[in-house]
Scaffold this motif. Structure first.
Motif, PDB file in Angstrom:
ATOM      1  N   ASN A  47       0.815  -1.222   0.000  1.00  0.00           N
ATOM      2  CA  ASN A  47       0.000   0.000   0.000  1.00  0.00           C
ATOM      3  C   ASN A  47       0.840   1.260   0.000  1.00  0.00           C
ATOM      4  N   ASN A  48       2.155   1.083  -0.202  1.00  0.00           N
ATOM      5  CA  ASN A  48       3.112   2.198  -0.177  1.00  0.00           C
ATOM      6  C   ASN A  48       3.178   2.876   1.190  1.00  0.00           C
ATOM      7  N   ASP A  49       2.925   2.105   2.246  1.00  0.00           N
ATOM      8  CA  ASP A  49       3.117   2.583   3.609  1.00  0.00           C
ATOM      9  C   ASP A  49       4.539   2.236   4.052  1.00  0.00           C
ATOM     10  N   LEU A 134       1.339   9.908   2.973  1.00  0.00           N
ATOM     11  CA  LEU A 134       2.094   8.714   3.333  1.00  0.00           C
ATOM     12  C   LEU A 134       1.714   8.280   4.738  1.00  0.00           C
ATOM     13  N   ASN A 135       1.651   6.974   4.957  1.00  0.00           N
ATOM     14  CA  ASN A 135       1.459   6.430   6.298  1.00  0.00           C
ATOM     15  C   ASN A 135       2.775   5.832   6.775  1.00  0.00           C
ATOM     16  N   VAL A 136       3.185   6.219   7.971  1.00  0.00           N
ATOM     17  CA  VAL A 136       4.380   5.642   8.580  1.00  0.00           C
ATOM     18  C   VAL A 136       3.940   4.867   9.819  1.00  0.00           C
ATOM     19  N   TYR A 137       4.144   3.554   9.802  1.00  0.00           N
ATOM     20  CA  TYR A 137       3.721   2.688  10.902  1.00  0.00           C
ATOM     21  C   TYR A 137       4.922   2.300  11.756  1.00  0.00           C
ATOM     22  N   SER A 146       0.865  -2.949  15.342  1.00  0.00           N
ATOM     23  CA  SER A 146       1.218  -1.542  15.160  1.00  0.00           C
ATOM     24  C   SER A 146       0.788  -0.741  16.384  1.00  0.00           C
ATOM     25  N   ARG A 149       0.590   5.143  14.126  1.00  0.00           N
ATOM     26  CA  ARG A 149       0.535   5.463  12.700  1.00  0.00           C
ATOM     27  C   ARG A 149       0.615   6.969  12.547  1.00  0.00           C
ATOM     28  N   ILE A 151       0.364  10.001   9.774  1.00  0.00           N
ATOM     29  CA  ILE A 151      -0.057  10.382   8.424  1.00  0.00           C
ATOM     30  C   ILE A 151       0.738  11.618   8.016  1.00  0.00           C
TER      31      ILE A 151
END
Length: 272
Positions: A47-49, A134-137, A146, A149, A151
């Motif tokens: 998902n491009n995370d 972008l999501n950074v987990y 997780s 998160r 955003i």
């Protein structure tokens, strides 16, 4: 005007020195006492995370973060903080002596060719940063859960903490770990942008220098033809004016032309 500025040496230095700081490292490892170590895996999912996974190991056996003592967590946190500082974006580069110009320019061209040819994760991250959110987990690797998160949309940051960890004894440390993830991401983005715009400045300057050389040669050619040929001087004069106006227009509009081409390519890629 500084002669170093004329040769774009500051931009060359920025390109050379920031190139090692533009890729998100896939693995970050810190060693502690009693054979305990922290391994941080970074990746981009389907998902491009962007995912930061924290894994504690003791003698190659994964350990639950709940079993790690608070002092040990603080030790690894301090190690991670020092690591992130190594990616700190460059400010004002120190200008070396003139004799280093060739060295820096040669290395810069080599790196710029790699940037153009390669298509890796850092280019995808930069594209998504400029065009989408972008999501950074931040994930605990032991149970693949997780705990945070973030955003990211250009300059905006929204952080969401999982409800499962609100009452966790290590919540503050986990928040600090996530903040370091975001700080590392921010530094890498800044270095990517710096590299991109410095490279763009160098490219435009080189094209302008080449254009200037062609301009001069063309004018000399027109002058030679007008001197040794039977063509009317009025015709040659008008031709010289048209040619010089054309070169002047391209010279002045070149930065806008290059930027417009980049914007068109971004829009085309975005629509795919």
């Amino acid at each position: 005007m500084n002669i170093f500025d004329f040769f774009l040496l500051p931009q060359f230095i920025q390109i050379v020195n920031s190139f090692g700081k533009i890729n998100l490292p896939s693995k970050i490892e810190f060693k502690g006492k009693d054979d305990l170590r922290l391994l941080i895996n970074t990746s981009m999912n389907k998902n491009n995370d962007i995912v930061f996974s924290f894994n504690f190991y003791k003698k190659n056996k994964i350990v639950d973060i709940a079993d790690v003592t608070n002092p040990t967590m603080l030790f690894f946190l301090a190690q991670f903080k020092l690591y992130v500082q190594e990616f700190l974006p460059l400010k004002d580069p120190k200008i070396p002596r003139y004799k280093k110009l060739f060295k820096y320019s040669k290395i810069s061209f080599t790196l710029m060719k790699r940037i153009i040819r390669e298509s890796d994760m850092h280019r995808r991250i930069l594209f998504l940063y400029l065009n989408k959110s972008l999501n950074v987990y931040s994930v605990i690797g032991f149970n693949n859960v997780s705990f945070s998160r973030t955003i990211i949309r250009s300059m905006n940051r929204i952080n969401i903490i999982s409800s499962e960890f609100i009452n966790n004894k290590n919540l503050q440390i986990l928040i600090n770990l996530n903040n370091l993830n975001i700080t590392l991401f921010n530094y890498i983005i800044q270095n990517n942008l710096s590299l991109f715009f410095n490279g763009l400045t160098v490219f435009i300057a080189i094209v302008r220098i080449c254009l200037l050389m062609v301009w001069i040669i063309t004018d000399l050619g027109i002058f030679s033809i007008s001197t040794f040929s039977q063509i009317e001087s009025k015709v040659m004069f008008n031709s010289a004016i048209i040619v010089n106006l054309a070169f002047l227009a391209i010279w002045l509009l070149l930065p806008k032309i290059v930027i417009s081409i980049i914007k068109i390519k971004i829009k085309i890629n975005k629509s795919k």
